[in-house]
Design a protein around this motif. Structure first.
Motif, mmCIF file in Angstrom:
data_model
loop_
_atom_site.group_PDB
_atom_site.id
_atom_site.type_symbol
_atom_site.label_atom_id
_atom_site.label_comp_id
_atom_site.label_asym_id
_atom_site.label_seq_id
_atom_site.Cartn_x
_atom_site.Cartn_y
_atom_site.Cartn_z
ATOM 1 N N ALA A 1 0.572 -1.597 -0.039
ATOM 2 C CA ALA A 1 -0.143 0.221 0.450
ATOM 3 C C ALA A 1 0.518 1.289 -0.139
ATOM 4 O O ALA A 1 0.325 2.274 0.010
ATOM 5 N N THR A 2 2.156 1.064 0.623
ATOM 6 C CA THR A 2 3.311 2.456 0.959
ATOM 7 C C THR A 2 3.771 2.208 -0.563
ATOM 8 O O THR A 2 3.488 3.768 -1.177
ATOM 9 N N ARG A 3 3.670 1.448 -1.252
ATOM 10 C CA ARG A 3 4.585 2.132 -2.672
ATOM 11 C C ARG A 3 3.348 2.128 -3.918
ATOM 12 O O ARG A 3 3.613 3.288 -4.526
ATOM 13 N N ASP A 4 2.018 1.595 -3.222
ATOM 14 C CA ASP A 4 1.383 1.644 -4.619
ATOM 15 C C ASP A 4 0.475 3.508 -3.873
ATOM 16 O O ASP A 4 0.611 4.484 -5.576
ATOM 17 N N THR A 5 0.755 3.965 -3.076
ATOM 18 C CA THR A 5 -0.148 5.900 -2.725
ATOM 19 C C THR A 5 1.626 6.713 -2.985
ATOM 20 O O THR A 5 1.373 7.168 -4.056
ATOM 21 N N ALA A 6 2.660 6.097 -3.222
ATOM 22 C CA ALA A 6 3.494 6.733 -3.932
ATOM 23 C C ALA A 6 3.301 6.581 -5.191
ATOM 24 O O ALA A 6 3.556 7.822 -6.071
ATOM 25 N N ALA A 7 2.783 5.596 -6.094
ATOM 26 C CA ALA A 7 2.943 5.485 -7.461
ATOM 27 C C ALA A 7 2.138 6.461 -7.617
ATOM 28 O O ALA A 7 1.821 7.098 -8.438
ATOM 29 N N ILE A 8 0.822 6.801 -6.903
ATOM 30 C CA ILE A 8 -0.469 7.220 -7.413
ATOM 31 C C ILE A 8 0.165 9.031 -7.305
ATOM 32 O O ILE A 8 -0.848 9.823 -7.867
ATOM 33 N N TYR A 9 0.941 9.296 -6.394
ATOM 34 C CA TYR A 9 1.273 10.802 -6.279
ATOM 35 C C TYR A 9 2.010 10.811 -7.816
ATOM 36 O O TYR A 9 1.175 11.773 -7.793
ATOM 37 N N LEU A 10 3.317 9.882 -8.388
ATOM 38 C CA LEU A 10 3.140 10.641 -9.550
ATOM 39 C C LEU A 10 2.402 10.517 -10.434
ATOM 40 O O LEU A 10 2.602 11.179 -10.908
ATOM 41 N N ALA A 11 2.256 9.450 -10.434
ATOM 42 C CA ALA A 11 0.486 9.140 -11.227
ATOM 43 C C ALA A 11 -0.188 11.088 -11.525
ATOM 44 O O ALA A 11 -0.799 11.600 -12.573
ATOM 45 N N CYS A 12 -0.409 11.101 -10.251
ATOM 46 C CA CYS A 12 -1.393 12.315 -10.421
ATOM 47 C C CYS A 12 -0.912 13.461 -10.796
ATOM 48 O O CYS A 12 -1.011 14.763 -11.213
ATOM 49 N N GLY A 13 1.280 13.502 -11.091
ATOM 50 C CA GLY A 13 1.597 14.553 -11.329
ATOM 51 C C GLY A 13 2.626 15.396 -10.519
ATOM 52 O O GLY A 13 3.185 16.163 -10.654
ATOM 53 N N VAL A 14 2.761 14.686 -9.842
ATOM 54 C CA VAL A 14 4.226 15.347 -8.354
ATOM 55 C C VAL A 14 5.007 14.716 -9.492
ATOM 56 O O VAL A 14 5.548 13.679 -9.588
ATOM 57 N N ASP A 15 5.910 15.660 -9.383
ATOM 58 C CA ASP A 15 7.006 16.148 -10.113
ATOM 59 C C ASP A 15 8.351 15.845 -9.203
ATOM 60 O O ASP A 15 8.317 16.483 -8.511
ATOM 61 N N SER B 1 5.286 -0.157 -13.488
ATOM 62 C CA SER B 1 5.640 -1.888 -13.893
ATOM 63 C C SER B 1 7.503 -1.352 -13.829
ATOM 64 O O SER B 1 8.330 -2.493 -14.579
ATOM 65 N N ASP B 2 8.215 -0.232 -12.903
ATOM 66 C CA ASP B 2 9.154 0.179 -12.592
ATOM 67 C C ASP B 2 9.791 -0.217 -12.104
ATOM 68 O O ASP B 2 9.581 0.995 -11.300
ATOM 69 N N PRO B 3 9.657 -1.209 -10.888
ATOM 70 C CA PRO B 3 9.883 -1.185 -9.591
ATOM 71 C C PRO B 3 11.318 -0.255 -9.687
ATOM 72 O O PRO B 3 10.798 0.457 -7.635
ATOM 73 N N ALA B 4 11.972 -0.237 -9.617
ATOM 74 C CA ALA B 4 13.020 -0.240 -9.500
ATOM 75 C C ALA B 4 13.144 2.015 -9.438
ATOM 76 O O ALA B 4 14.196 2.445 -9.099
ATOM 77 N N TYR B 5 12.724 2.522 -10.355
ATOM 78 C CA TYR B 5 12.520 3.696 -10.667
ATOM 79 C C TYR B 5 11.782 4.274 -9.442
ATOM 80 O O TYR B 5 12.453 4.442 -8.825
ATOM 81 N N LEU B 6 10.784 3.233 -9.069
ATOM 82 C CA LEU B 6 10.164 4.392 -8.094
ATOM 83 C C LEU B 6 11.056 3.700 -6.265
ATOM 84 O O LEU B 6 11.167 4.603 -5.688
#
Ligand code: TYM
Length: 342
Positions: free
Chosen positions: A57-71, A306-311
């Protein structure tokens, strides 16, 4: 640059309330301000939770931040528990927090009533002190949150002032009369619309991650047909036309507000556009607007996942940057409170 911090708990799924009340506003702030956005995993253990799910859930939330546009070229994104100073400052702040302040917190009263005595840990009570430490560690100027966090922000402000009053002077004296207070006193940033998104099945209760029925909320990752179905089945009324702010029509007002923020239109514009629509027409309009808005976020989310290393890299860099700032504040506080220097 003035500084902004905010975070979301990695519990359940991120929904439209989290997005419109908080995350969406982070995006527009990150160009003007120095921003840090964290995933508050330590807050997520204040109610019974699933250890198997927390890290996902922690990784998912981080990914959602980025997906929403956090740069991440502008903002730091990190996991709260990766920066040890949060918990450490919390202990120091706890000693300056009157229990009465915590007992007064509406969220504590609500959550503890729902959870039942056996499930109410001490951390549920001291939760706002951890939140204060999240904010004060970074000498934040503003904290963009939804309406439901207003009281926690007020406590943070009072606590900052209290610590400045109790321990600030000792530090000033040491510095020969120079130097400022220990903490900056932060201000909440609550959006004019979307700060309190209500449930789809009851316009009088807040959209929430913990509501038992998934029909009550739109999750950011809901597929198109699920969104369409939820809007189709959401609560309506038997009035004709659509209008804002009629106390007898909380559902109508809520859905219009959602449409307003999602479409980026002005309230007056939406009121005019929708005043003669029936529920069927308005629901179709809202469904399309939601799907159009959320689809690109969902595509980016899949891409990031799809790119866990990036996150991992983003979170590691974020934690390093945050630790630098947080440790400086923490050391100051230790010193001001009279601890032996190491
Ligand atoms: P959390 O995880 O409950 O919610 C995250 C953000 O979403 C907002 N929000 C809503 N906004 C509008 N309508 C709704 N129905 C709705 N539901 C939730 C919340 O106001 C919040 O901004 N304690 C915080 C997390 C936190 C935090 C912090 C925030 C911990 N430390 C430091 C800012 C700064 C919480 O539980 O949010």
């Amino acid at each position: 640059k003035k500084r902004i911090v905010s975070g979301v708990q990695p519990t359940g799924t991120i929904h439209l309330g989290n997005y419109l009340g908080a995350i969406k506003n982070w995006i527009s702030l990150q160009t003007t301000y120095d921003t840090l956005f964290f995933i508050v995993d330590l807050h997520a253990i204040t109610l019974p939770y699933d250890t198997q799910q927390l890290s996902k859930a922690t990784r998912d939330t981080a990914a959602i931040y980025l997906a929403c546009g956090v740069d991440t070229s502008k903002a730091s994104v990190f996991v709260q528990s990766h920066v040890r100073a949060h918990v450490e400052l919390m202990w120091l702040l706890s000693s300056a927090t009157p229990i009465g302040w915590l007992n007064r917190m509406i969220q504590f009263k609500e959550k503890s009533r729902k959870a039942g005595d056996e499930n109410v840990g001490v951390a549920l009570l001291t939760y706002p002190v951890l939140m204060a430490s999240d904010i004060l560690l970074y000498q934040s100027d503003f904290v963009p949150v939804g309406e439901d966090q207003k009281q926690h922000l007020e406590l943070t402000r009072e606590l900052a002032e209290r610590v400045n009053y109790l321990y600030g002077r000792r530090k000033w004296k040491k510095l020969g009369g120079r130097g400022g207070p220990i903490f900056k006193v932060p201000e909440p940033l609550i959006p004019p619309a979307g700060a309190r998104v209500m449930s789809l099945t009851d316009g009088l209760s807040k959209m929430s991650k913990s509501a038992p029925s998934d029909q009550s909320r739109i999750n950011l990752l809901d597929p198109k047909d699920v969104i369409a179905n939820k809007i189709k089945r959401c609560k309506t009324d038997s009035f004709s036309g659509m209008e804002f702010d009629n106390p007898d029509r909380p559902e109508c007002s809520n859905l219009l507000s959602i449409y307003q923020v999602i479409s980026g239109k002005m309230k007056e514009e939406v009121a005019l556009e929708c005043q003669d629509m029936n529920w069927g027409m308005f629901k179709a309009l809202l469904t399309d607007a939601l799907i159009d808005h959320l689809h690109p976020i969902q595509v980016r989310y899949e891409d990031i996942m799809s790119d866990p290393a990036y996150l991992d890299k983003v979170l590691a860099e974020g934690a390093t940057k945050a630790t630098d700032i947080a440790d400086a504040t923490l050391n100051n506080v230790y010193q001001a409170m009279g601890f032996l220097r190491r």
